[in-house]
Design an enzyme around this catalytic site. Structure first.
Site, PDB file in Angstrom:
ATOM      1  N   LYS A   1      -8.113  -4.953 -38.607  1.00 13.11           N
ATOM      2  CA  LYS A   1      -9.163  -5.970 -38.659  1.00 13.11           C
ATOM      3  C   LYS A   1      -9.117  -6.729 -39.983  1.00 13.11           C
ATOM      4  O   LYS A   1      -8.668  -6.216 -40.993  1.00 13.11           O
ATOM      5  CB  LYS A   1     -10.543  -5.357 -38.457  1.00 13.11           C
TER       6      LYS A   1
ATOM      7  N   ARG B   1     -20.599   7.958 -33.619  1.00 18.22           N
ATOM      8  CA  ARG B   1     -21.822   7.377 -33.055  1.00 18.22           C
ATOM      9  C   ARG B   1     -21.813   7.437 -31.539  1.00 18.22           C
ATOM     10  O   ARG B   1     -22.773   7.840 -30.918  1.00 18.22           O
ATOM     11  CB  ARG B   1     -21.952   5.905 -33.483  1.00 18.22           C
TER      12      ARG B   1
ATOM     13  N   SER C   1     -20.619  -1.845 -38.425  1.00 19.69           N
ATOM     14  CA  SER C   1     -20.357  -2.937 -39.364  1.00 19.69           C
ATOM     15  C   SER C   1     -20.163  -4.255 -38.623  1.00 19.69           C
ATOM     16  O   SER C   1     -20.684  -5.286 -39.051  1.00 19.69           O
ATOM     17  CB  SER C   1     -19.124  -2.628 -40.209  1.00 19.69           C
TER      18      SER C   1
END
Length: 179
Positions: free
Chosen positions: A50, A99, A137
């Site tokens: 990324k 998560r 994020s």
């Protein structure tokens, strides 16, 4: 078998891009700091998967400010394999937050590769605290870019920087009503 480094201190690393650091990241690091004598937060310089919004200097500064209350936590930058970063810091444990199911799938693959490269380094997974389990994020960046408030999702310095970057949201973002 313990994860004690040669210096006798129990050391772990918490690697990531931290673009930006979220309160979920801080929660996982806080919890690791309660278990290990020393935690090294590793910020990958140039993540291959990324493009980053924040420079490496900004990401490190955000982390250092957010983690200041934890005397056994330090921040370092890396651009090598994560297992080599762990070895450099004499860490035998990597701490990663989970998560959602998608996190597990990715981390399962990475764990198998890391075990192949460095069987002496274990990965410990910390489940996200419920209040942070939805924070990512990329989600925070999306909200901020449209002018949304992210104060309850990220440390204060990050929220301030987003407000500077996107004072009125990006072009095409909905306009908030004037007060």
């Amino acid at each position: 078998m313990t994860a004690r480094a040669d210096n006798g201190r129990l050391t772990a690393i918490c690697p990531g891009a931290y673009d930006p650091v979220t309160l979920g990241h801080v929660d996982v690091i806080r919890r690791a700091a309660a278990i290990f004598d020393r935690v090294v937060v590793g910020v990958v310089r140039d993540p291959h998967h990324k493009q980053t919004t924040f420079s490496i200097e900004e990401r490190v500064a955000f982390l250092e400010e957010a983690l200041r209350p934890f005397s056994n936590v330090e921040v370092d930058v890396f651009s090598e394999l994560v297992v080599d970063f762990a070895r450099r810091h004499e860490a035998k444990t990597m701490v990663k937050g989970l998560r959602v199911i998608a996190d597990f799938e990715w981390e399962f693959q990475m764990n198998r590769l890391n075990q192949m490269l460095a069987p002496e380094i274990e990965t410990m997974y910390v489940m996200a605290s419920p209040q942070y389990s939805f924070i990512s994020s990329s989600g925070v960046k999306e909200i901020a870019s449209f002018g949304g408030k992210v104060n309850e999702l990220v440390p204060e310095a990050v929220a301030r920087r987003f407000a500077e970057l996107f004072p009125d949201g990006r072009p095409g973002a909905p306009v908030s009503p004037q007060e």
